[in-house]
Write a protein that holds these residues in place. Structure first.
Motif: not given
Length: 705
Positions: A612, A609, A648, A646, A616, A614, A582, A620
């Motif tokens: 794969g 994305t 998470c 998500s 954080d 993710p 990330r 966003y």
């Protein structure tokens, strides 16, 4: 150009499946449950492991060999032939070792216990033997008392003994099968056994453990009819059952009854009463019970004090519990170390470090010195909420009274002092570490050097290296890498190169950490061309860059405005088989957003994305704010929805606020209100909703005006 010298040579160079299967209640003409399955392949594995032991002249008293024989058809006869003398010679010790070897197959443990019990009750009733058998029956059980098992035992000329039955009943209780224990209990005559106090105690304890206190009382009331008298264990078990539910009046009635029968309550009885009072919300009465114990001549144990302190915090809350417990400790002429330690633990656990320090000072005034471990826990909490001067005063007092600080405690204090730029005090504690012999290895020196380097005190770290060498410890690659990293964080390329020269003079080869630190230093010094040249030279020395190396360069290029070069590095990462993380994407996404190239940022987000990786909260929040700034609120809401989906990452006010603000500026108040309500519901536990509500109201008023 700062590159690695070419004269370097190439450098040289990681279930048990416990299914507590629930027993099915099947009633047959024999006993209660069907025949157990035959021993699994694990028994064959035991045989295979010990196959050589019977033929290679090994000691005849091999417990693995005994465990293997238990899986044979003629196990009883073969055990008699090979191990009877061993049991007579070694006694319970050999039986315990054999039980541990057979533990993965609990039925084999039952066989072994049946066979070993023939050699005397001192074996059958031995505590270590019973404990090993009980652990095997519980962890790998259940073993049910089937008709086939009973027939097998009798076929060997033995009987199902009272001791074996009690062990089985105990395991059923621990597995939540108390109902089965009761069903076997009523069929004891078919086993040739009569109820006894020991068997009643096992069934009552199994019921209480399984939460069936009513069933335990039923057996308790039946004891006189079978000529069995309850003992202290019987009453303690029942007291435990009702105290766990907070039914303290019934527990007190049981205690009066046992006293009436001439059975004196012991420390376990009173400890359970303390727990019962706390469960009933009567912590003051629990403290009063300690006085009764003293009057009765029963000394509280560590468990008694732990139960009292934890129970008080549980039922009174932290402030009331602290006030009550400190009042009790101050009024009691004897200082109970177990109570003080437990109280300290609870205070620190509840973020009451100031109160913990006060308690320690009061204990010190009464001549009590904490042990090093407990004092270390106290200091770890104190540095978070007290002034460092107070912490140092506490530490100095502890040392003056003869206390010994551990290495980790010294490091923690030194880190805190360095963060406040109080080097004189840090130097004082470093000197104490030397005097107490804590700096006694390269690793310990490296940890001190790391503290200084991270605090920016790199020159003082170099002094430690000199002192390290004078003490007879040669620096290693970790030492040099730590120094290079420290110089690099300061952007001091010259210092980093000087340490690199020392590294080579000591016969070390630079590794990935060395190169990454050098590249980072060059980037901090804004020497990007040299940093990239150093990056390219890595392959010449057989060092392959990792994701951290790439991230250092990507971040530096983005900070300098060379986002396209950063994107080229991302592509090179994938070509080299290195998966970006990330942090690899966040820097270019932020750069594109600042340049108002939102579409490029979204494309990069989609690539992220798709690979794969993710995102954080930083990813966003950056995208959502950028989209809202250009009034692309619909897309921002899509990103917000993806973030929530998500699972998470928890969206907070910093995530919702840009969208709410943009909707409000666009006079879409209903949507803004709905989103605010959603934010309040999701983030109420974070305590941020009220702040968001106030800010939104102010903005709505401003727009309406």
């Amino acid at each position: 150009m700062a590159t690695i010298p070419k004269t370097l040579q190439e450098r040289g160079n990681r279930d048990h499946e416990t299914s507590s299967s629930q027993s099915k209640q099947m009633r047959s003409r024999g006993l209660l449950l069907p025949i157990l399955p035959k021993p699994t392949n694990l028994a064959a594995q035991i045989r295979q492991r010990s196959h050589l032991s019977g033929k290679s002249g090994q000691d005849a008293a091999d417990p693995a060999r005994a465990a293997a024989l238990l899986a044979e058809r003629d196990w009883f006869a073969r055990l008699n032939s090979e191990f009877a003398a061993a049991v007579q010679r070694l006694g319970p010790r050999f039986v315990v070792r054999a039980l541990l070897a057979a533990a993965p197959e609990p039925l084999l443990c039952v066989r072994l216990y049946v066979w070993a019990s023939r050699f005397g009750r001192h074996v059958a009733r031995d505590r270590s033997v019973r404990r090993a058998l009980g652990d095997a029956l519980w962890r790998r059980g259940p073993v049910v008392l089937s008709a086939a098992l009973v027939a097998e035992v009798k076929g060997c000329g033995c009987e199902v003994s009272e001791e074996l039955l009690c062990a089985l009943v105990e395991s059923w209780g621990r597995l939540g099968l108390a109902h089965y224990a009761h069903e076997v209990f009523v069929q004891m005559p078919r086993l040739g056994l009569r109820p006894s106090t020991a068997v009643y105690n096992a069934v009552i304890a199994a019921s209480v453990r399984a939460g069936a206190v009513d069933a335990a009382y039923l057996r308790f009331q039946q004891m006189p009819a079978d000529g069995c008298q309850p003992d202290c264990f019987t009453y303690n078990t029942l007291v435990h059952g009702v105290c766990r539910r907070g039914i303290i009046d019934e527990a007190l009635r049981l205690v009066r009854q046992m006293e009436g029968r001439g059975i004196e309550p012991n420390v376990f009885t009173y400890t359970m009463l303390v727990d019962g009072f706390c469960n009933a919300g009567r912590a003051e009465d629990a403290v009063g019970l300690l006085g009764k114990m003293k009057h009765k001549g029963v000394a509280p144990s560590e468990a008694t004090y732990r139960t009292l302190v934890h129970g008080a915090f549980r039922c009174l809350g932290r402030d009331r519990a602290y006030k009550m417990l400190t009042g009790w400790l101050e009024s009691d002429p004897s200082l109970h170390s177990s109570a003080c330690h437990t109280l300290l633990y609870c205070l620190l656990k509840n973020d009451m470090a100031k109160e913990a320090v006060e308690l320690v000072k009061k204990m010190g005034n009464r001549g009590y010195l904490l042990e090093s471990t407990t004092f270390g826990i106290l200091i770890s909490g104190a540095v978070k909420c007290l002034e460092l001067s107070e912490v140092c005063e506490l530490v100095d007092g502890f040392i003056k009274k003869g206390g010994n600080l551990g290495f980790d405690m010294y490091i923690m204090i030194i880190k805190s002092l360095l963060s406040c730029k109080d080097f004189p005090k840090a130097k004082k504690y470093l000197h104490q570490m030397v005097l107490t012999g804590l700096l006694s290895s390269v690793a310990s020196y490296n940890m001190v050097i790391d503290c200084l380097a991270k605090a920016g005190e790199i020159e003082r770290a170099m002094e430690i290296v000199k002192g390290m060498q004078e003490a007879g410890f040669l620096p290693n690659l970790v030492t040099f890498n730590t120094l290079i990293s420290g110089y690099s964080k300061l952007g001091n390329v010259h210092g980093g190169k000087a340490v690199l020269k020392m590294l080579m003079e000591h016969g070390f080869m630079p590794d990935i950490i060395t190169f990454t630190s050098l590249i980072d230093g060059l980037c901090h010094a804004h020497q990007l061309d040299d940093a990239f040249d150093c990056f390219n030279e890595m392959s010449e020395w057989g060092v392959k860059p990792n994701v951290q190396t790439y991230n250092v360069l990507i971040r530096a290029f983005c900070s300098a405005g060379h986002v396209n070069k950063a994107i080229d590095l991302l592509s090179k990462m994938k070509m080299d088989g290195i998966t970006p993380d990330r942090y690899s994407f966040n820097a270019p996404i932020l750069s594109f957003c600042r340049m108002r190239k939102i579409d490029r940022a979204r494309q990069l987000f989609n690539v992220m994305t798709r690979l794969g990786v993710p995102p954080d909260s930083y990813t966003y929040n950056t995208l959502i704010k950028a989209l809202c700034d250009v009034r692309r609120v619909g897309e921002a809401k899509e990103i917000l929805l993806a973030m929530e989906s998500s699972g998470c990452i928890v969206a907070n006010q910093h995530t919702y606020w840009p969208v709410v603000g943009a909707l409000t500026k666009m006079s879409r108040f209903n949507e803004a209100g709905e989103l605010m309500n959603k934010s309040h519901r999701r983030n109420a536990h974070l305590g941020s909703s009220s702040n968001l509500r106030v800010r939104s109201r102010n903005l709505v008023k401003t727009v309406n005006v």
